[in-house]
Design an enzyme around this catalytic site. Structure first.
Site, PDB file in Angstrom:
ATOM      1  N   CYS A   1      -1.827   8.863   2.981  1.00 35.19           N
ATOM      2  CA  CYS A   1      -1.651   8.625   1.400  1.00 35.19           C
ATOM      3  C   CYS A   1      -2.675   8.919   0.561  1.00 35.19           C
ATOM      4  O   CYS A   1      -2.696   9.041  -0.696  1.00 35.19           O
ATOM      5  CB  CYS A   1      -1.516   7.076   1.460  1.00 35.19           C
ATOM      6  SG  CYS A   1      -2.574   5.769   2.100  1.00 35.19           S
TER       7      CYS A   1
ATOM      8  N   GLU B   1       1.012  -1.252  -0.071  1.00 35.95           N
ATOM      9  CA  GLU B   1      -0.012   0.059   0.080  1.00 35.95           C
ATOM     10  C   GLU B   1       1.047   1.294   0.090  1.00 35.95           C
ATOM     11  O   GLU B   1       1.591   1.490   1.043  1.00 35.95           O
ATOM     12  CB  GLU B   1      -0.997  -0.090   1.357  1.00 35.95           C
ATOM     13  CG  GLU B   1      -2.171   0.683   0.971  1.00 35.95           C
ATOM     14  CD  GLU B   1      -1.895   2.293   1.203  1.00 35.95           C
ATOM     15  OE1 GLU B   1      -1.847   2.842   0.142  1.00 35.95           O
ATOM     16  OE2 GLU B   1      -1.917   2.780   2.191  1.00 35.95           O
TER      17      GLU B   1
END
Length: 486
Positions: free
Chosen positions: A286, A252
């Site tokens: 993110c 990720e």
């Protein structure tokens, strides 16, 4: 009763008990004040090898435990997180620079991850298959064995536990390597929670460390799956190393997520959504809204409102109440943010708010008239910066939205949700939010990006977690031994 005993965990790693680390120790520093809050142990490669061997021995009994036993441990862990919310929140505010609301959100989600993982333990884990032979044929999901979790500094509690909890629930042993900058709220907290919840010795270990520890974790033959959250550059190195050792890596990675404001949007609502998406937690997420793609007919009004919201936000120490935004994690991150903002202005972007800092406190920043050649457009800033790009046609919008390497999250603001979904269908993204911003996370939902944002949805939700942390095994059973002509 306090969750953390400073004398027990300071300058140590957790291997089933708090023990001295081979790599020495490092200070735990508050980004808000610069105060040294304590010290954390730093694991070296030998620590990792010993932990992996210990985990490999401990995993068998844990995998053989009933699903009820594992579920009970996960429920107790969730209860402990809730019971110690004030203490954990305090550490998140002091150690990671999270504002009070962001810190409380992390504790809430972490507890939910444990409760959802408890339910995962009792899910069906196989299917009966058709077979042309006189036998029973079925597949089943079995634990991979030992899972290595590498978690970052920015949202340390959530980004560690979202892999730790489901991996434990389905019967794996887990080694967590938190970032040393947030080794307490992202590591020591979870070590104590799961220890007190009843995870057997060796089944869950916490080893803060740097590159050497991470490389050792990826390379160790006992570790069969790596779950990594971090930058795209670091994730690429992890993925390459994992491939050499023929093991799965769930990655990720970074993002540069677009928020699309269509010509029929409510400008005031859109500006509020955009401010939250770009400035929450100093932009150190993110999924942060990295690009605001705004229809030209609304752009002037949108920028005006967005800049006003940026100017009104209180930036200050998260160790005290009242600050909406706190510090960025360290000087290196601050300097990267400022370099990109300065380069954007030099390339022709208009600075409409922010662009200044004191210490590690960077003001929320709005850049207008950004183009695809402006540095903050293509590169992930990872700071409280909102670049605004104007578009006139839907084809132009789609080209702009899809013109970076990333594909993590997408927000579309419109009075016609179906129109928003039609546009989303043309833009590569692992996550889509119609009439909301790009930052969201729920334990029940699959999470992950495409392109340089990662290897797809490998976290959250029953199916994704089962696929991530188990192997599929084919089994057949006959009533009598098979007979062959040999």
């Amino acid at each position: 009763m306090s969750l953390l005993d400073a004398d027990a965990h300071t300058a140590h790693i957790f291997t089933g008990a708090w023990t001295r680390s081979g790599g020495g120790d490092a200070p735990v520093v508050s980004p808000s004040t610069g105060t040294v809050l304590g010290r954390t142990g730093i694991a070296d490669a030998d620590d990792v090898r010993e932990a992996a061997a210990r985990a490999d021995k401990a995993r068998h009994a844990w995998a053989a435990a009933s699903f009820e036993e594992r579920a009970a441990v996960l429920r107790r862990a969730g209860d402990l997180l809730q019971a110690h919310e004030a203490e954990i929140t305090d550490w998140l505010r002091r150690e990671s620079g999270a504002a009070a609301g962001m810190a409380g959100f992390q504790v809430h989600v972490a507890a939910e991850e444990c409760f959802e993982a408890a339910a995962l333990a009792s899910q069906p884990h196989g299917e009966v298959l058709r077979t042309a032979k006189p036998r029973l044929s079925f597949s089943r999901q079995v634990p991979v064995g030992v899972v290595g979790v590498i978690a970052p500094f920015n949202v340390p509690l959530i980004l560690g536990i979202r892999s730790v909890a489901p991996a434990l629930a389905v019967g794996n042993a887990v080694i967590l390597k938190p970032d040393p900058r947030t080794a307490v709220c992202g590591g020591a907290v979870l070590a104590e929670v799961f220890h007190r919840a009843g995870v057997p010795e060796g089944v869950f270990q916490v080893l803060p460390g740097g590159v050497a520890a991470g490389e050792a974790l990826v390379a160790d033959p006992h570790v069969r799956v790596i779950s990594f959250t971090g930058s795209t550059a670091a994730g690429r190195r992890v993925g390459e190393a994992a491939a050499r050792h023929l093991k799965r890596a769930h990655l990720e990675l970074g993002g540069n997520s677009p928020l699309v404001v269509l010509d029929d949007a409510d400008v005031e609502a859109a500006a509020s959504i955009g401010a939250w998406g770009s400035f929450l937690h100093q932009g150190q997420i993110c999924m942060t809204t990295g690009r605001h793609l705004v229809h030209a007919s609304l752009a002037d009004a949108y920028v005006e409102r967005l800049a006003a919201k940026a100017e009104a936000l209180v930036v200050g120490s998260t160790e005290e109440d009242g600050a909406a935004l706190g510090p960025v994690i360290d000087a290196g991150q601050r300097d990267k943010i400022h370099r990109l903002v300065t380069a954007g202005v030099d390339a022709g972007a208009e600075l409409r708010a922010g662009g200044t800092f004191e210490g590690l406190y960077y003001r929320p920043t709005v850049l207008d008239r950004v183009t695809p050649t402006t540095p903050p457009f293509a590169e992930e800033v990872f700071g409280p910066v909102a670049p605004v790009v104007r578009f006139s046609t839907l084809d132009e919008l789609v080209e702009l939205a899809g013109s970076t390497e990333y594909g993590l999250s997408l927000g579309v603001i419109t009075t016609n949700p179906m129109r928003g979904l039609e546009i989303a269908d043309r833009i590569p993204s692992g996550i889509v939010h119609i009439n909301d911003q790009t930052v969201d996370d729920e334990a029940v939902a699959p999470f992950g990006g495409v392109g340089h944002s990662g290897t797809g949805s490998r976290f959250g939700g029953t199916r994704a977690n089962l696929e991530a942390f188990t192997e599929t095994q084919w089994v057949t059973m006959r009533a009598d031994p098979a007979r062959y002509p040999f």
